[in-house]
Each structure stands twice: as C-alpha cells, then as structure tokens.
Design a protein around this motif. Structure first.
Motif, PDB file in Angstrom:
ATOM      1  N   MET A 124       0.844  -1.191   0.000  1.00  0.00           N
ATOM      2  CA  MET A 124       0.000   0.000   0.000  1.00  0.00           C
ATOM      3  C   MET A 124       0.888   1.252   0.000  1.00  0.00           C
ATOM      4  SD  MET A 124      -3.286  -0.569  -0.111  1.00  0.00           S
ATOM      5  CE  MET A 124      -2.924  -1.837  -1.339  1.00  0.00           C
ATOM      6  N   PRO A 125       0.436   2.336  -0.622  1.00  0.00           N
ATOM      7  CA  PRO A 125       1.284   3.527  -0.738  1.00  0.00           C
ATOM      8  C   PRO A 125       1.429   4.279   0.578  1.00  0.00           C
ATOM      9  CG  PRO A 125      -0.893   3.949  -1.663  1.00  0.00           C
ATOM     10  CD  PRO A 125      -0.857   2.489  -1.318  1.00  0.00           C
ATOM     11  N   ASP A 126       2.536   4.976   0.723  1.00  0.00           N
ATOM     12  CA  ASP A 126       2.814   5.822   1.880  1.00  0.00           C
ATOM     13  C   ASP A 126       2.368   7.248   1.548  1.00  0.00           C
ATOM     14  OD1 ASP A 126       3.865   7.491   3.793  1.00  0.00           O
ATOM     15  OD2 ASP A 126       5.854   6.558   3.800  1.00  0.00           O
TER      16      ASP A 126
ATOM     17  N   LEU B 245      -3.693  12.227  -7.506  1.00  0.00           N
ATOM     18  CA  LEU B 245      -5.004  11.568  -7.565  1.00  0.00           C
ATOM     19  C   LEU B 245      -5.154  10.548  -6.443  1.00  0.00           C
ATOM     20  CD1 LEU B 245      -5.222  11.072 -11.434  1.00  0.00           C
ATOM     21  CD2 LEU B 245      -6.838  12.395 -10.068  1.00  0.00           C
ATOM     22  N   LEU B 246      -4.105   9.752  -6.238  1.00  0.00           N
ATOM     23  CA  LEU B 246      -4.170   8.717  -5.204  1.00  0.00           C
ATOM     24  C   LEU B 246      -4.239   9.350  -3.816  1.00  0.00           C
ATOM     25  CD1 LEU B 246      -4.140   5.805  -6.202  1.00  0.00           C
ATOM     26  CD2 LEU B 246      -1.878   5.540  -5.212  1.00  0.00           C
ATOM     27  N   LEU B 247      -3.474  10.417  -3.599  1.00  0.00           N
ATOM     28  CA  LEU B 247      -3.461  11.092  -2.308  1.00  0.00           C
ATOM     29  C   LEU B 247      -4.824  11.705  -2.013  1.00  0.00           C
ATOM     30  CD1 LEU B 247      -1.440  11.705  -0.039  1.00  0.00           C
ATOM     31  CD2 LEU B 247      -0.931  13.862  -1.186  1.00  0.00           C
TER      32      LEU B 247
ATOM     33  N   ILE C 170      -8.286   3.024  -0.997  1.00  0.00           N
ATOM     34  CA  ILE C 170      -7.291   2.472  -1.908  1.00  0.00           C
ATOM     35  C   ILE C 170      -7.404   0.959  -1.797  1.00  0.00           C
ATOM     36  CG2 ILE C 170      -4.853   2.333  -2.516  1.00  0.00           C
ATOM     37  CD1 ILE C 170      -6.046   5.124  -2.812  1.00  0.00           C
ATOM     38  N   PRO C 171      -7.857   0.293  -2.847  1.00  0.00           N
ATOM     39  CA  PRO C 171      -8.144  -1.145  -2.720  1.00  0.00           C
ATOM     40  C   PRO C 171      -6.894  -1.979  -2.499  1.00  0.00           C
ATOM     41  CG  PRO C 171      -8.249  -0.464  -5.023  1.00  0.00           C
ATOM     42  CD  PRO C 171      -8.099   0.794  -4.213  1.00  0.00           C
ATOM     43  N   GLU C 172      -6.989  -2.906  -1.574  1.00  0.00           N
ATOM     44  CA  GLU C 172      -5.908  -3.862  -1.371  1.00  0.00           C
ATOM     45  C   GLU C 172      -6.015  -5.011  -2.361  1.00  0.00           C
ATOM     46  OE1 GLU C 172      -5.825  -5.132   2.664  1.00  0.00           O
ATOM     47  OE2 GLU C 172      -5.597  -3.100   3.479  1.00  0.00           O
ATOM     48  N   LYS C 173      -7.239  -5.186  -2.934  1.00  0.00           N
ATOM     49  CA  LYS C 173      -7.494  -6.258  -3.894  1.00  0.00           C
ATOM     50  C   LYS C 173      -8.436  -5.738  -4.961  1.00  0.00           C
ATOM     51  CE  LYS C 173      -7.245  -9.853  -0.303  1.00  0.00           C
ATOM     52  NZ  LYS C 173      -7.960 -11.000   0.323  1.00  0.00           N
TER      53      LYS C 173
ATOM     54  N   TYR D 107      -3.077   3.344 -14.032  1.00  0.00           N
ATOM     55  CA  TYR D 107      -4.373   2.800 -13.616  1.00  0.00           C
ATOM     56  C   TYR D 107      -4.733   3.118 -12.162  1.00  0.00           C
ATOM     57  CZ  TYR D 107      -4.640   0.224 -17.991  1.00  0.00           C
ATOM     58  OH  TYR D 107      -4.725  -0.109 -19.323  1.00  0.00           O
ATOM     59  N   GLU D 108      -3.964   4.012 -11.565  1.00  0.00           N
ATOM     60  CA  GLU D 108      -4.211   4.413 -10.172  1.00  0.00           C
ATOM     61  C   GLU D 108      -4.259   3.224  -9.219  1.00  0.00           C
ATOM     62  OE1 GLU D 108      -7.204   7.510  -9.358  1.00  0.00           O
ATOM     63  OE2 GLU D 108      -7.300   7.808 -11.530  1.00  0.00           O
ATOM     64  N   LYS D 109      -3.403   2.253  -9.452  1.00  0.00           N
ATOM     65  CA  LYS D 109      -3.310   1.091  -8.566  1.00  0.00           C
ATOM     66  C   LYS D 109      -2.129   1.299  -7.623  1.00  0.00           C
ATOM     67  CE  LYS D 109      -6.809  -1.136 -10.298  1.00  0.00           C
ATOM     68  NZ  LYS D 109      -7.337  -0.086 -11.193  1.00  0.00           N
TER      69      LYS D 109
END
Length: 459
Positions: free
Chosen positions: A323-325, A345-347, A356-359, A432-434
């Motif tokens: 997962m991102p920091d 975007l992710l932040l 933020i999906p783990e799966k 893909y913003e993953k």
C-alpha cells in the motif's frame, strides 16, 4: 483382387467421412445469428487516450470508430452477445450498466454478454487511465469524458437489440491462420520474448454459404500510430476491419478482438521523424490480416459449430503487494509529470476516504461452443504467457482467448513477468491508479478461476 479393391474402397470412404466430420463439409447445425453496428466516434473534441504526452484534444477524424455486435440465439433459448468497441478499454461500470439494461429488456444473463475493446491508442478517453497523462485534466475535459461514457451505455444496449432483431438462421464455423507483425516489446528485459502469431477466425454465413460476418482475434497492441498523430483512428484494428469488409460480400461485417497482447507491439510503428508513415504502417498491417482471412475463406479448412455457447462467469481476487505511503505520495505530487499526477489523484482518494483497494475482483468469462471451441474472456491488459499456457494445456486448435474484455483494471502480468519486473509488471500500475504491483499468486489465481468454469470436456 476384388477383395483388396473393396477394402481400399471402404478405407477411402471412411477417410472421406472423417474429413467430413472434422471439416466444414459436415454442414453444421444452423444457429440463429444477428449482426449490427453503430458509429461511436466522439462528436465533440476530447483528449485521446493511451499516450501520456498528448495534452490537447484531437485534431481530426481519420477513421470513424465503431461498436459492432454479434448475437447468437433466440427468445426461447436465450441470447449470447459479443460486442466489440474501437476503444482503449471498456470500464467495468459500463459493461455492468449495459448488462443491467439488457437484463431488463430481454432477461440476458451476465455471463452471456461480453464487451471487448480494440485497445486503439487513438480513441477517446472514457475514464480508464485518467492518471496516465502528464497533468490533471481540466474541468471541461472531465465533463466531456463523463458525457461520452454516459452516452455509450444506451448506444451499446440499442446495438445489442438491433443485432437480436436482425438474427436469421446461419452457419457458424471457425479456422485459424497466422500473421507475423506482432513482436514482443520486452526485449530489453527478455531478449527471447515470446509471441502469439495465431489468427483465429469465426465465420458466419447465410444458409446459402455467403459470408455475413467474420470475427478475428490477434494478440497485439494497437499502437502503430504514435502520439504525434493526434487523430481519431482505429489503428491496425480499424484498418483490418475496413479491408476485410472490402473483400467480403456487400453488407458483410468484420469484427476484431484482441488476444493476450499486453507485451506485444505492432512492427513497424511510431515513426517520429515522419509520423505520416504510421498511417502507411497501419494500412499494411490491416492488409496482412485481411489477406490472411481471405486466404482462409478460400479453403475448406473450417470446423463447424452447431451449438449455442454456454456462458459462465467468475470473479477472482487479485491482491496488491503493498500500500502507498501518503508522505511519499505527497513528496512526488509536488513535482510534475505522469507520476506526480498519479500521486496527487491517489493522495486525494486517501484523504477523502482511504479508499485504496488492497485487492480487485477480476472478471473471467467462458463461452463453451461444444467440443470444437471454447472461448475465454479475460479483463485488462493480459500478457501473452496466459494464452500460450492455455493453448498448451487445453489444445492449440480449440482454445480462443480474448483479452481487454468486460473491464480494464490494469495490466495482468504472469508470474514470469512479475519476477522480471518492468513496465507490464509494475510501473504501468501508475496509469491505472493502482497502489502497487500484484502479489506472486496472480497467475495461479487467474488460472484456477478459469479452470473452475471451463467445461468438463476441456479439462
């Protein structure tokens, strides 16, 4: 002598009978098949998708973009519908909305509708990879994307209904050729990169044997046109459709689905010194497809299909490795370029809800046409290893694998590619913003899901 002659005659008759049973000469049981098409070219200027460097709307329309439908079945036995769209990908939410609309209209089961994208990099952005660009889209651009996507759902629903309305008794068969312009693009990582040059073809004819449609599969990115050609275009896929239809009887339709071509590029492509050459390359690649289909149509090497496909679906969980920091995202978001756009975007998503999906739930679909053919639909950008493994394990001539189907979550690497690293394994996830690459069980999770819904005769 008479006895020997009679034995030879009987053996000859048996051999001929075997040929009749395996070839198109058997004349398969007729199936009800309907066809329809509709233009889906953007009516307003929008940003094209697939290349991060494009920062202005398209300049012209070189090719119209199409959605095409092939519907099998009837009201009594139910319908099975495959739709092709000249788009980079098809978001899951659009596929589901079309399924819901058709379920209300004709009661179609989810497993009996598949939407497959051509992956052209010269089509409109519809929300697949918004973070792929070097800078955030402005409000007007976001509005155009939303409007285009919203308008696509009723168009595809009506298209499917038109195909159903046009259905007539038809003969269905399939064959396989070969075309060689796809190359493995990971040579810097794997010099012995593999390819899949097979060209499966499905043919639909009327009861007199005149061709009504062909459905073609090839495993290759539609990236012949580079970003300097900022025009709406179907790429080699669009050229192949146009040229096949020129060779077919008037009114006949050509459809193209993409195989597991996520690590395969067309060659030649993207002439940066003379971008207009890209149009020549695409036309030539389309001709290679059209010529091979024409060659196959002139042969008797076709296997008849006399059974409506039985559709099954399954979702499997694919897990992200990390997962991102938020602090690292913040530092990167202060810069510029594609990764900064992704980080911002992710932040923003993390700040709003931590969503933020783990799966992800990955859709797999199988159409069983009987002993002659099983068609597997895989979502996203699937690397060639999957098709090669499935063909090896299930039989080269019976298995047909479509990628870019029903959803566009991200790249789908094999275990080999995941361990090799590189774009398809990891850095492509930015677009893909993953949050990260997948865990190493990704290939086995997908293969187990496929095997769980394959017909018993395939296992």
């Amino acid at each position: 002598m008479k006895l020997i002659y009679m034995k030879r005659l009987i053996l000859s008759m048996l051999a001929f009978g075997a040929f009749q049973l395996t070839g198109f000469g058997e004349a398969p049981k007729p199936l009800n098949v309907g066809l329809a098409r509709v233009i889906i070219t953007p009516e307003t200027l929008v940003r094209l998708t697939g290349y991060s460097s494009r920062d202005v709307p398209f300049e012209a329309v070189h090719h119209d973009l199409w959605a095409k439908a092939m519907a099998f079945g009837d009201e009594k036995k139910g319908y099975r519908i495959i739709i092709t769209v000249d788009l980079l990908g098809i978001p899951h939410r659009i596929t589901e909305k079309v399924r819901e609309a058709l379920s209300k209209e004709i009661g179609i089961l989810p497993a009996n509708l598949s939407i497959c994208a051509s992956h052209t990099h010269s089509g409109p952005q519809i929300g697949n990879i918004v973070s792929h660009f070097h800078k955030p889209l402005d409000p007007d651009e976001l509005a155009e994307i939303a409007l285009y996507a919203m308008g696509l759902v009723p168009k595809l629903k009506d298209l499917a209904m038109d195909a159903i309305a046009n259905a007539t008794p038809s003969l269905v068969s399939h064959s396989k050729g070969e075309v060689g312009f796809a190359i493995n693009r990971r040579t810097s990582i794997n010099p012995n990169g593999v390819t899949d040059h097979s060209l499966p073809v499905m043919k639909i004819t009327d009861m007199k044997g005149e061709t009504k449609a062909v459905l073609v599969n090839y495993a290759c990115h539609a990236v012949t046109l580079g970003p300097l050609n900022n025009v709406v275009h179907g790429d080699w896929v669009g050229e192949a459709q146009l040229q096949m239809e020129e060779n077919l009887p008037p009114g006949a339709m050509a459809m193209v689905v993409i195989g597991c071509g996520a690590d395969q590029n067309s060659s030649p492509r993207m002439n940066t010194d003379n971008p207009e050459m890209d149009l020549v390359y695409a036309k030539d690649q389309g001709k290679q497809i059209a010529d091979e289909v024409q060659r196959l149509l002139a042969t008797n090497d076709w296997k008849g299909i006399g059974q409506l496909p039985e559709g099954k679906m399954k979702y499997v969980e694919l897990t992200f490795a990390t997962m991102p920091d938020p602090k690292k995202l913040a530092a990167d978001a202060k810069g510029s370029g594609r990764t900064s756009n992704y980080s911002l975007l992710l932040l923003g998503r993390m700040a709003r809800s931590g969503d933020i999906p783990e799966k992800i739930d990955y859709p797999i679909q199988v159409w069983d046409f009987g002993k002659e053919l099983v068609m597997i639909f895989m979502a996203g950008e699937v690397v060639v290893d999957y098709a090669l493994r499935l063909k090896q394990e299930l039989g080269e001539d019976r298995v047909w694998v479509n990628a870019y189907a029903n959803d566009m979550p991200c790249y789908i690497p094999s275990l080999r590619i995941l361990r090799e690293g590189g774009y398809e394994a990891e850095t492509a996830m930015i677009g893909y913003e993953k949050p990260s690459k997948f865990t190493e069980d990704v290939e086995e999770s997908i293969m187990s899901g496929i095997y769980a819904i394959l017909p018993k005769s395939s296992k």
